[in-house]
Motif scaffolding. Structure first.
Motif, PDB file in Angstrom:
ATOM      1  N   ASN A   1       0.879  -1.403  -0.028  1.00  0.00           N
ATOM      2  CA  ASN A   1       0.096  -0.049   0.015  1.00  0.00           C
ATOM      3  C   ASN A   1       0.819   1.271   0.029  1.00  0.00           C
ATOM      4  O   ASN A   1       0.578   2.175  -0.631  1.00  0.00           O
ATOM      5  CB  ASN A   1      -0.925  -0.037   1.124  1.00  0.00           C
ATOM      6  N   GLN A   2       1.928   1.193   0.758  1.00  0.00           N
ATOM      7  CA  GLN A   2       2.828   2.474   0.641  1.00  0.00           C
ATOM      8  C   GLN A   2       3.279   2.683  -0.558  1.00  0.00           C
ATOM      9  O   GLN A   2       3.760   3.753  -0.982  1.00  0.00           O
ATOM     10  CB  GLN A   2       3.810   2.083   1.815  1.00  0.00           C
ATOM     11  N   LEU A   3       3.761   1.796  -1.420  1.00  0.00           N
ATOM     12  CA  LEU A   3       4.354   2.049  -2.822  1.00  0.00           C
ATOM     13  C   LEU A   3       3.496   3.050  -3.649  1.00  0.00           C
ATOM     14  O   LEU A   3       3.705   3.641  -4.476  1.00  0.00           O
ATOM     15  CB  LEU A   3       4.299   0.794  -3.540  1.00  0.00           C
ATOM     16  N   TRP A   4       1.919   2.805  -3.435  1.00  0.00           N
ATOM     17  CA  TRP A   4       0.985   3.489  -3.980  1.00  0.00           C
ATOM     18  C   TRP A   4       0.463   4.562  -3.317  1.00  0.00           C
ATOM     19  O   TRP A   4      -0.603   5.431  -3.870  1.00  0.00           O
ATOM     20  CB  TRP A   4      -0.211   2.533  -4.478  1.00  0.00           C
ATOM     21  N   GLY A   5       0.682   4.830  -2.144  1.00  0.00           N
ATOM     22  CA  GLY A   5       0.074   5.833  -1.257  1.00  0.00           C
ATOM     23  C   GLY A   5      -1.347   5.667  -0.947  1.00  0.00           C
ATOM     24  O   GLY A   5      -2.131   6.444  -0.756  1.00  0.00           O
ATOM     25  N   ARG A   6      -1.792   4.320  -0.846  1.00  0.00           N
ATOM     26  CA  ARG A   6      -3.043   3.638  -0.746  1.00  0.00           C
ATOM     27  C   ARG A   6      -3.465   4.285   0.770  1.00  0.00           C
ATOM     28  O   ARG A   6      -4.567   4.356   1.208  1.00  0.00           O
ATOM     29  CB  ARG A   6      -3.110   2.412  -0.930  1.00  0.00           C
TER      30      ARG A   6
ATOM     31  N   PHE B   1      -7.588   1.948  -7.717  1.00  0.00           N
ATOM     32  CA  PHE B   1      -7.755   1.666  -6.392  1.00  0.00           C
ATOM     33  C   PHE B   1      -8.766   2.452  -5.407  1.00  0.00           C
ATOM     34  O   PHE B   1      -8.562   3.460  -4.776  1.00  0.00           O
ATOM     35  CB  PHE B   1      -6.207   2.293  -5.553  1.00  0.00           C
ATOM     36  N   VAL B   2      -9.799   1.938  -5.813  1.00  0.00           N
ATOM     37  CA  VAL B   2     -11.031   2.711  -5.297  1.00  0.00           C
ATOM     38  C   VAL B   2     -11.817   1.820  -4.511  1.00  0.00           C
ATOM     39  O   VAL B   2     -11.844   0.320  -4.511  1.00  0.00           O
ATOM     40  CB  VAL B   2     -12.178   2.857  -6.366  1.00  0.00           C
ATOM     41  N   VAL B   3     -12.185   2.320  -2.915  1.00  0.00           N
ATOM     42  CA  VAL B   3     -12.623   1.167  -2.093  1.00  0.00           C
ATOM     43  C   VAL B   3     -14.316   1.295  -2.093  1.00  0.00           C
ATOM     44  O   VAL B   3     -14.793   2.457  -2.193  1.00  0.00           O
ATOM     45  CB  VAL B   3     -12.516   1.732  -0.754  1.00  0.00           C
ATOM     46  N   GLU B   4     -14.761   0.177  -2.691  1.00  0.00           N
ATOM     47  CA  GLU B   4     -16.337  -0.078  -2.857  1.00  0.00           C
ATOM     48  C   GLU B   4     -17.223  -0.341  -1.602  1.00  0.00           C
ATOM     49  O   GLU B   4     -16.925  -1.348  -1.157  1.00  0.00           O
ATOM     50  CB  GLU B   4     -16.252  -0.879  -3.968  1.00  0.00           C
TER      51      GLU B   4
ATOM     52  N   ASP C   1      -3.506  11.649   1.142  1.00  0.00           N
ATOM     53  CA  ASP C   1      -4.010  12.726   0.252  1.00  0.00           C
ATOM     54  C   ASP C   1      -3.817  12.530  -1.157  1.00  0.00           C
ATOM     55  O   ASP C   1      -3.852  13.203  -1.971  1.00  0.00           O
ATOM     56  CB  ASP C   1      -3.704  13.865   0.737  1.00  0.00           C
ATOM     57  N   ALA C   2      -3.444  11.228  -1.347  1.00  0.00           N
ATOM     58  CA  ALA C   2      -3.030  10.718  -2.821  1.00  0.00           C
ATOM     59  C   ALA C   2      -4.171  11.015  -3.584  1.00  0.00           C
ATOM     60  O   ALA C   2      -5.355  10.497  -3.571  1.00  0.00           O
ATOM     61  CB  ALA C   2      -2.555   9.384  -2.999  1.00  0.00           C
ATOM     62  N   ASP C   3      -3.987  11.775  -4.936  1.00  0.00           N
ATOM     63  CA  ASP C   3      -5.166  11.984  -5.879  1.00  0.00           C
ATOM     64  C   ASP C   3      -5.112  11.312  -7.233  1.00  0.00           C
ATOM     65  O   ASP C   3      -5.834  11.483  -8.264  1.00  0.00           O
ATOM     66  CB  ASP C   3      -5.013  13.748  -6.076  1.00  0.00           C
ATOM     67  N   TRP C   4      -4.056  10.296  -6.918  1.00  0.00           N
ATOM     68  CA  TRP C   4      -3.884   9.213  -8.206  1.00  0.00           C
ATOM     69  C   TRP C   4      -4.569   8.125  -8.249  1.00  0.00           C
ATOM     70  O   TRP C   4      -4.571   7.220  -8.884  1.00  0.00           O
ATOM     71  CB  TRP C   4      -2.613   8.975  -8.655  1.00  0.00           C
ATOM     72  N   LEU C   5      -5.260   7.806  -6.911  1.00  0.00           N
ATOM     73  CA  LEU C   5      -5.711   6.205  -6.607  1.00  0.00           C
ATOM     74  C   LEU C   5      -6.671   5.987  -7.430  1.00  0.00           C
ATOM     75  O   LEU C   5      -6.429   4.624  -8.100  1.00  0.00           O
ATOM     76  CB  LEU C   5      -6.215   6.412  -5.291  1.00  0.00           C
TER      77      LEU C   5
END
Length: 281
Positions: free
Chosen positions: A82-87, A270-273, A261-265
């Motif tokens: 998760n840290q690699l993507w800022g999730r 990377f969307v939590v449904e 605050d990552a705005d690229w997810l």
């Protein structure tokens, strides 16, 4: 072909050894040996990669069934990915080892079948008190934490998480119950929650996979009664199964409970449904 393979092998031999003569160890954290419920066990603490080089304080993520032969390395690996993507935010992962899972994680059951299959079950309240009164203060005193604590568990441990969220909501700041065993004791936990007036509780990520039957009924009832604090990850029609729920959904749970605050997810999927749920009996 044989000649070219020999030449390649000879080149490797002439190049010398491929590894250092004295490899350095990889250190991820520490283990604390403790005793409860008549059994010795370990509290495994795995630190963020920059813990030693920084002065940062971190959230605490308590992972039930967190022994070295259980879920601790899986949870740490997913958290690191998760840290690699800022999730999700960097956190200290605390694995709480269980020895007799049903005894330690489940409350008593009135079901004759469950009592016969799991004769030691029923001491979740005592294990919870030990976790809150002994383990949490020990961890808080030793490590740089920022005041946020999250409780994570799946299956029987997921029931423990849901029960803690319901009965001791102030103990943790957020909760993740992955495929919780809400069929336990004739779905008594969800029946009790549905009969109580709603109160403010911390965020809860609760998932449902392919369990069906009484587990599904209990989960749907629980979510219906839980209110807006819950993200219901309904994965009944997906590839998620009870056996792989931790592998599939812990990343989502951490993203929901420890957002960044990552705005690229969304761009990378990377969307939590969080799903709506209908009525249940």
């Amino acid at each position: 072909m044989r000649l070219s393979r020999f030449a390649a092998f000879a080149a490797l031999v002439l190049a010398g050894p491929l590894i250092a003569e004295e490899p350095s160890p990889i250190s991820l954290g520490e283990a604390h040996v403790v005793t409860t419920h008549d059994s010795e066990r370990r509290i495994n603490v795995l630190l963020p990669l920059d813990y030693e080089e920084s002065d940062n304080a971190y959230p605490l993520v308590f992972v039930l069934d967190g022994g070295e032969a259980q879920d601790i390395y899986l949870a740490h690996g997913i958290h690191t990915w998760n840290q690699l993507w800022g999730r999700s935010q960097p956190a200290i992962i605390i694995g709480v080892e269980t020895v007799d899972r049903q005894r330690e994680l489940l409350p008593p059951s009135a079901s004759p079948q469950e009592r016969e299959r799991y004769p030691t079950a029923g001491e979740a309240d005592a294990f919870r008190q030990w976790l809150i009164d002994d383990v949490m203060p020990m961890v808080r005193a030793r490590y740089r934490e920022n005041g946020t604590a999250i409780l994570v568990g799946e299956s029987a441990a997921g029931h423990f998480v849901a029960e803690t969220w319901m009965t001791r909501p102030e103990a943790f700041d957020a909760y993740a119950a992955l495929s919780p065993s809400l069929q336990w004791d004739n779905q008594s936990l969800s029946r009790k929650l549905s009969g109580e007036p709603p109160i403010m509780r911390p965020p809860l990520f609760l998932s449902l996979a392919d369990e069906g039957g009484a587990t599904e009924e209990g989960a749907l009832r629980f979510v219906n009664a839980a209110g807006d604090a819950v993200c219901f990850a309904d994965r009944r029609s997906s590839h998620v199964r009870h056996a792989n729920t931790m592998h599939q959904l812990l990343a989502d749970a951490l993203q929901f409970l420890l957002p960044t605050d990552a705005d690229w997810l969304e761009e990378y999927g990377f969307v939590v449904e969080c799903s709506e749920v209908g009525e249940t009996k």
